[in-house]
Design an enzyme around this catalytic site. Structure first.
Site, short mmCIF file in Angstrom:
data_model
loop_
_atom_site.label_atom_id
_atom_site.label_comp_id
_atom_site.label_asym_id
_atom_site.label_seq_id
_atom_site.Cartn_x
_atom_site.Cartn_y
_atom_site.Cartn_z
N LEU A 20 0.83 -1.20 0.00
CA LEU A 20 0.00 0.00 0.00
C LEU A 20 0.87 1.26 0.00
CD1 LEU A 20 -2.85 1.29 0.29
CD2 LEU A 20 -2.47 1.25 2.75
N ARG A 49 9.35 -2.96 9.70
CA ARG A 49 10.23 -3.94 10.36
C ARG A 49 11.34 -4.44 9.45
NH1 ARG A 49 5.41 -7.58 12.60
NH2 ARG A 49 5.10 -7.52 10.37
N ASP A 182 -11.31 6.36 3.35
CA ASP A 182 -12.00 5.52 2.38
C ASP A 182 -11.65 6.19 1.07
OD1 ASP A 182 -13.89 4.72 0.41
OD2 ASP A 182 -15.08 3.84 2.02
N HIS A 183 -10.76 5.58 0.30
CA HIS A 183 -10.17 6.36 -0.80
C HIS A 183 -11.19 6.75 -1.87
CE1 HIS A 183 -9.76 2.48 -2.89
NE2 HIS A 183 -9.52 3.15 -4.00
N TYR A 184 -12.37 6.11 -1.88
CA TYR A 184 -13.39 6.51 -2.85
C TYR A 184 -13.84 7.95 -2.61
CZ TYR A 184 -13.75 2.83 -6.11
OH TYR A 184 -13.44 2.00 -7.16
N HIS A 245 -16.76 1.61 0.14
CA HIS A 245 -16.68 2.51 -1.02
C HIS A 245 -18.05 2.82 -1.63
CE1 HIS A 245 -12.55 1.67 -0.49
NE2 HIS A 245 -12.40 0.70 -1.35
N GLN A 373 -14.83 6.29 -12.94
CA GLN A 373 -13.56 5.90 -13.56
C GLN A 373 -13.79 4.77 -14.55
OE1 GLN A 373 -11.61 4.78 -9.88
NE2 GLN A 373 -11.93 2.64 -10.26
#
Ligand code: BG6
Length: 502
Positions: A20, A49, A182-184, A245, A373
């Site tokens: 990510l 780590r 919430d990337h939407y 989303h 999109q």
């Protein structure tokens, strides 16, 4: 809105060696820097780590940086990487955090910072959230300054685990300090929804049960769970994209007008409409799981060795929803989402009621399509007379395609860029509030329990690369959606299609 973070902000990305961070977080930080949206004086520390040299770390994170202008931006990569460094440390012992505090302290001292400003981004699995949040609070908190912490979904697995997570985080971090991504909510077209709805009387006036016949939100991906099968098998499509989303999109489509663009005013309205959703009906559900592609070249879901051999996990779902309030009573809403389909596309379809019969022997319905999109666009299917001596009508469109309307140089931030910038500025509008999260889990948990129980129907197989389960078309018809195309309507239009008669 809270105050913006300062010029000398320390940004620490936890999970810095993970996927990510590599694919989204660091490219977004770079994108902001490239556009002059991140001060050149910040300090960025990757923390994880894994044993990595600074050089290996920089090579890894820059793989996904996007250059808009090849020549000019290449030097920006160099400049940006100078702001970054890597720090190896454990998540569960305090030594690493103490070292971090020391590094940040020195940077602040060098720059005579009086009010420290710190941003922690947890690109980590949720099982580590509480521990990291706890250690951060204890060791690296900016006393007397500003501290913000960004966390990524999943925020729990169901209502109970989400509440547990909340219970653990709440004493440590205030809602003011916590930014749940919430990337939407960072996508351009999703951010446009409130402007479209409330900034146009033309739409605002008809946005209700009197004019709208059905609403659909559709999420399609042309690839399967390749590489993430083991994870996905414990999650399923409903948890992966619907509970978060797509529900966010639906909430923005259906909420009442907020009194202002103030983040709390917006989030208050979102919570209100979520509370008006009727419990989800387990009979109003279509479930699917993808099988091999028809030509056998693409694997079926069960071919993934990390997935349980007899898994019933759903990779496709369509779901009917209802909202019992004055605006929406009786309007069917459909959310549908699937992996391994014929195309990758996310769009919203709002179909209007048919016009009164009488004048026309045959006439199509209006439909507003908002394409999230790819290739952002808004188009409205409208009826128009075929030009010339014809007495026929045709379904055509009013078309706002971003690629033709806005110049190529126009910068549309990626979702993560937009959201990190918002967090920097102290704007919570596009982040998920605790009560909002709670209502969304309350709504979805009974349905998820049903889907994961023996009572659930076996998911219908659909071939990788197909349009999805065969049951979809009847499912949409049942929810008031009328196909106007009969296969002939295409957008953008090249020739008149779908004729009607006067
Ligand atoms: C993630 C899901 O949250 O969203 C993924 O876990 C999904 O399974 C992704 O592919 C979709 O995001 P985007 O921005 O590519 O539409």
């Amino acid at each position: 809105m809270s105050s913006p973070l300062g010029k000398y902000t320390s940004i620490v990305v936890f999970g810095a060696s993970g996927d990510l961070a590599k694919k989204k977080t660091f490219p977004a930080l770079f994108g902001l820097y490239r556009e002059g949206q991140l001060p050149a004086t910040v300090k960025i520390i990757g923390y994880a780590r894994s044993k990595l040299s600074d050089e290996e770390f920089k090579k890894r994170i820059s793989e996904h940086f996007k250059l808009r202008n090849k020549d000019a931006d290449a030097s920006k990569v160099e400049e940006f990487l100078k702001l970054c460094s890597y720090h190896q440390g454990a998540y569960d012992t305090k030594e690493g955090y103490e070292e971090l505090a020391k590094i940040i302290g020195e940077y602040e001292k060098e720059n005579n910072v009086e009010q420290p400003s710190r941003l922690f981004y947890l690109a980590l699995p949720p099982s580590t959230f509480t521990e990291v949040a706890d250690k951060l609070k204890e060791n690296v908190y900016a006393d007397g300054g500003l501290t913000r912490i960004i966390v990524e979904k999943p925020f729990g697995h169901d209502l109970e685990s989400s509440r547990e997570l909340q219970k653990n985080l709440a004493p440590l971090w205030t809602e003011e300090e916590l930014y749940r991504i919430d990337h939407y909510l960072g996508k351009e077209m999703v951010k446009n929804l409130l402007v479209l709805r409330f900034g146009n009387e033309l739409l605002s006036g008809v946005w209700n049960k009197n004019h709208i016949k059905s609403v659909q939100i559709s999420f399609k991906e042309a690839f399967g769970t390749e590489g993430r099968g083991g994870y996905f098998d414990t999650i399923g499509i409903v948890r992966d994209v619907m509970q978060n989303h797509l529900l966010q999109v639906l909430t923005l489509l259906t909420m009442e007008r907020p009194v202002s663009f103030d983040p709390e005013a917006i989030r208050d309205e979102k919570v209100k409409v979520l509370k008006a959703f009727e419990p989800l009906d387990s009979d109003d559900l279509l479930l699917g799981q993808y099988t091999k592609s028809e030509d056998g070249s693409k694997p079926g879901y069960l071919d993934d060795s990390t997935v349980k051999p007899d898994s019933q996990q759903v990779t496709y779902a369509a779901l009917g929803l209802k909202i019992s309030n004055e605006r929406w009573d009786g309007v069917p809403f459909v959310m549908r989402a699937g992996k391994a389909l014929d195309e990758s596309k996310v769009e919203i379809r709002i179909q209007f009621k048919p016009v009164a019969k009488g004048m026309f022997e045959e006439i199509q319905r209006n439909e507003l399509v908002i394409r999230v999109q790819p290739d952002e666009a808004i188009y409205m299917k409208i009826n128009s007379k075929i030009p010339g001596i014809s007495t026929e009508t045709s379904l055509t469109d009013l078309d706002l395609s971003y690629a033709t309307r806005y110049s190529k140089d126009f910068w549309i931030p990626e979702a993560y860029e937009a959201l990190i910038r918002d967090c920097f500025l102290g704007n919570h509008s596009n982040f998920v509030r605790d009560d909002e999260l709670d209502v969304s889990w309350k709504l979805f948990t009974p349905l998820l329990n049903f889907i994961e129980s023996d009572k659930a129907p076996k998911p219908e197989g659909y071939a990788y690369g197909s349009k999805g389960p065969k049951g979809l078309r009847p499912f949409l018809n049942k929810h008031g959606y009328v196909f106007s195309d009969e296969g002939t309507y295409q957008w953008p239009l090249t020739t008149p299609s779908v004729k009607g008669k006067i």
